[in-house]
Design a protein around this motif. Sequence first.
Motif, PDB file in Angstrom:
ATOM      1  N   LEU A  56       0.808  -1.223   0.000  1.00  0.00           N
ATOM      2  CA  LEU A  56       0.000   0.000   0.000  1.00  0.00           C
ATOM      3  C   LEU A  56       0.837   1.266   0.000  1.00  0.00           C
ATOM      4  CD1 LEU A  56      -2.584  -1.016   2.778  1.00  0.00           C
ATOM      5  CD2 LEU A  56      -2.872  -1.214   0.300  1.00  0.00           C
ATOM      6  N   VAL A  57       2.150   1.119   0.188  1.00  0.00           N
ATOM      7  CA  VAL A  57       3.012   2.271   0.440  1.00  0.00           C
ATOM      8  C   VAL A  57       3.550   2.878  -0.845  1.00  0.00           C
ATOM      9  CG1 VAL A  57       5.196   3.021   1.474  1.00  0.00           C
ATOM     10  CG2 VAL A  57       3.671   1.485   2.746  1.00  0.00           C
ATOM     11  N   HIS A  58       3.447   4.195  -0.923  1.00  0.00           N
ATOM     12  CA  HIS A  58       4.135   4.973  -1.959  1.00  0.00           C
ATOM     13  C   HIS A  58       5.012   5.978  -1.235  1.00  0.00           C
ATOM     14  CE1 HIS A  58       4.944   7.062  -5.730  1.00  0.00           C
ATOM     15  NE2 HIS A  58       4.718   8.205  -5.076  1.00  0.00           N
ATOM     16  N   ARG A  59       6.326   5.913  -1.466  1.00  0.00           N
ATOM     17  CA  ARG A  59       7.253   6.775  -0.729  1.00  0.00           C
ATOM     18  C   ARG A  59       7.821   7.864  -1.628  1.00  0.00           C
ATOM     19  NH1 ARG A  59      13.033   5.932   1.241  1.00  0.00           N
ATOM     20  NH2 ARG A  59      12.968   4.000   0.032  1.00  0.00           N
ATOM     21  N   VAL A  60       7.765   9.093  -1.122  1.00  0.00           N
ATOM     22  CA  VAL A  60       8.350  10.253  -1.798  1.00  0.00           C
ATOM     23  C   VAL A  60       9.659  10.562  -1.083  1.00  0.00           C
ATOM     24  CG1 VAL A  60       8.024  12.652  -2.491  1.00  0.00           C
ATOM     25  CG2 VAL A  60       6.051  11.110  -2.331  1.00  0.00           C
ATOM     26  N   GLY A  61      10.778  10.398  -1.766  1.00  0.00           N
ATOM     27  CA  GLY A  61      12.085  10.521  -1.127  1.00  0.00           C
ATOM     28  C   GLY A  61      12.482  11.944  -0.811  1.00  0.00           C
ATOM     29  N   ALA A  62      13.420  12.063   0.124  1.00  0.00           N
ATOM     30  CA  ALA A  62      13.964  13.382   0.473  1.00  0.00           C
ATOM     31  C   ALA A  62      14.918  13.863  -0.612  1.00  0.00           C
ATOM     32  CB  ALA A  62      14.670  13.308   1.819  1.00  0.00           C
ATOM     33  N   GLN A  63      15.715  12.923  -1.139  1.00  0.00           N
ATOM     34  CA  GLN A  63      16.677  13.258  -2.195  1.00  0.00           C
ATOM     35  C   GLN A  63      16.001  13.049  -3.545  1.00  0.00           C
ATOM     36  OE1 GLN A  63      19.559  14.516  -1.190  1.00  0.00           O
ATOM     37  NE2 GLN A  63      18.970  14.107   0.935  1.00  0.00           N
ATOM     38  N   LYS A  64      15.657  14.146  -4.195  1.00  0.00           N
ATOM     39  CA  LYS A  64      14.945  14.046  -5.468  1.00  0.00           C
ATOM     40  C   LYS A  64      15.392  15.163  -6.412  1.00  0.00           C
ATOM     41  CE  LYS A  64      11.084  16.115  -2.923  1.00  0.00           C
ATOM     42  NZ  LYS A  64      11.485  15.714  -1.572  1.00  0.00           N
ATOM     43  N   MET A  65      15.387  14.838  -7.692  1.00  0.00           N
ATOM     44  CA  MET A  65      15.729  15.830  -8.708  1.00  0.00           C
ATOM     45  C   MET A  65      14.440  16.457  -9.216  1.00  0.00           C
ATOM     46  SD  MET A  65      18.758  13.776 -10.723  1.00  0.00           S
ATOM     47  CE  MET A  65      19.220  15.233 -11.678  1.00  0.00           C
ATOM     48  N   LEU A  66      14.361  17.771  -9.127  1.00  0.00           N
ATOM     49  CA  LEU A  66      13.127  18.479  -9.497  1.00  0.00           C
ATOM     50  C   LEU A  66      13.279  19.174 -10.849  1.00  0.00           C
ATOM     51  CD1 LEU A  66      12.149  19.977  -6.015  1.00  0.00           C
ATOM     52  CD2 LEU A  66      11.217  17.945  -7.131  1.00  0.00           C
ATOM     53  N   ASN A  67      13.710  18.411 -11.846  1.00  0.00           N
ATOM     54  CA  ASN A  67      13.848  18.967 -13.192  1.00  0.00           C
ATOM     55  C   ASN A  67      12.530  18.806 -13.939  1.00  0.00           C
ATOM     56  OD1 ASN A  67      16.626  19.496 -12.746  1.00  0.00           O
ATOM     57  ND2 ASN A  67      17.125  17.372 -13.247  1.00  0.00           N
ATOM     58  N   PHE A  68      11.779  19.900 -14.049  1.00  0.00           N
ATOM     59  CA  PHE A  68      10.478  19.863 -14.719  1.00  0.00           C
ATOM     60  C   PHE A  68      10.729  19.703 -16.229  1.00  0.00           C
ATOM     61  CE2 PHE A  68       6.074  21.197 -13.429  1.00  0.00           C
ATOM     62  CZ  PHE A  68       5.455  20.790 -14.594  1.00  0.00           C
ATOM     63  N   PRO A  69      10.199  18.629 -16.847  1.00  0.00           N
ATOM     64  CA  PRO A  69      10.454  18.409 -18.279  1.00  0.00           C
ATOM     65  C   PRO A  69       9.832  19.494 -19.151  1.00  0.00           C
ATOM     66  CG  PRO A  69       8.790  16.880 -17.468  1.00  0.00           C
ATOM     67  CD  PRO A  69       9.352  17.575 -16.259  1.00  0.00           C
ATOM     68  N   GLU A  70      10.506  19.804 -20.260  1.00  0.00           N
ATOM     69  CA  GLU A  70       9.997  20.814 -21.187  1.00  0.00           C
ATOM     70  C   GLU A  70       8.660  20.377 -21.790  1.00  0.00           C
ATOM     71  OE1 GLU A  70      11.135  23.762 -22.215  1.00  0.00           O
ATOM     72  OE2 GLU A  70      13.064  23.859 -21.175  1.00  0.00           O
TER      73      GLU A  70
END
Length: 551
Positions: A56-70
């Motif tokens: 049931l778990v979906h984990r959002v990590g602390a270390q993430k790249m926030l590159n919004f795609p064009e």
Amino acid sequence: MPINTLQIPSQQGTNIDTNPYAEIGPTSSIVIVGANGSGKTRLGAWLEFNGPQHRLVHRVGAQKMLNFPESSSPVALEDAYLSFKAVVDSSSLVNNREHFSRTETKIHQKWQGDAATGTVNDFRHLMIYLMSEQYEIVLAYAQQAEQTAIYKKPVATKLGRIKRIWEHVIRHRQLIIKASAIDVKLVETSDANNYKASQMSDGERAAFYLIGQCLAVPENSIIVVDEPEVHLHRVVQSTLWDAIEQERPDCLFVYLTHDLDFAASRIAAKKIWIKSYDGKFWDWREVPAESEGLPEEVLLAVLGSRRPVVFTERTRGGTEHTLFSRLYPGWTIMPQGSCEQVIQATKSFSDLKHLHGLECRGIIDLDFRTQEEVADLHSKGIYALNVQEIENLLITEDVLTAVVRHAIESGTIEGTVSDKVTQIKQFAFGLLARDKDQIVSRKASWEVEKALRKFDARAVGLDALKQALADTAALNVDALYAPLEQEISRVLTEQDYPALLRLYNNKGLAKQVGKFFGIQKSYPDYVKGLISLSKGELILQALAASAPVLS
């Protein structure tokens, strides 16, 4: 059915053979708080891959790249979702669906081989899934519209819901959703000022990413968010997560954070404090929602410091906080406001020692307390100063001597140490003589108020009420007034300076001493500035001689 409980490893010391898991809930959100290195992220990884609710778990990590795609082109919705979950290109899924559904593959692909500390780069996959869902819903609506003339309200897409929440949080901005891209428009400006989503600020991108992650998961999921405050201004943190939680009432939110302000801001959430992780077991405790007299944010702050605590009067940055932080370097200093709040906080925190295992003490002004009252407070871990109020601690003879010596050696003033200290003491005696009647009246009033508080308001019946009033009315004001008047006369006659500091509650006294040093700022601020310097060590030692010795 909405999920509202979380199973985590049992507390250290529990028989894990018979009780391997502890259940937290029912609740809609849980905050797991602890210092860096306490094992929060590893607990998140355990929930995702090893816990009994891992599916049931979906984990959002602390270390993430926030590159919004064009831009993002839609693919088959099922492929888009699996691509998002496994963080692989949809083309790689051909004949490999089972492979990319495995835990080992997910750790390798999504978490770069390290489920606890790996960096996630899934913004592109998230956008492909969101665009694919939007495309399928819009296409289905167009086909339905061709088949009937009856108007039917369109189904809300995930991108549409993200837009609504994002614009609620990020004011004065609008998202313009296009066929394969997103632009940002400044409210009440021309389209010429629009910019691409890839040019968003860190906070704007983080908000979009977090909303998208939480809306993308299936119904009745457990959403684990590591460091939910990262890249977000404090002003928008609560607004954002309140809105997301309201949008997903079917999900259980689990926040992993070391940010105590964030933890306290999730008012309705259950709080878990992780003390440590030894590689096998987590040492954790559930934090009481609100212990009487001890606000939750104070308890969290103390737990986070991992040091014994001293509760003091007044506010952070004030005289008590500054002095005691230097006098008791091994303790966490927590101002609480009034003396009553210090007393209550000390009692409440002591009652919770089974939770934190930390020592705590309270320090309050002497005020007009009797020796018996001081002794009673001391037995409860609360220390009354040996001076009427904290400001008088700054003008004891030892402290004055150290401060005057420093001022003479630095060229601030001229003369001898003894002459200058004598001048200041004579000044204090003069003010006490002037305020004699006022001080005696304050002390008498203190005793009267104390006696009136003992009136038995629970008395029932006429006779009982009369007796309660008679007990209070029996107070002898003359007997209260005369002894203190005689004591002040003695102090003035014998020039008993330590006794003056115990009796005289004039906060302006210490401030006025500044004129003997030729300084513009108040004397308390002058002393606080000196003890922050290496040359102020002798002054600090003089202060310590009159401060409580914590045991």
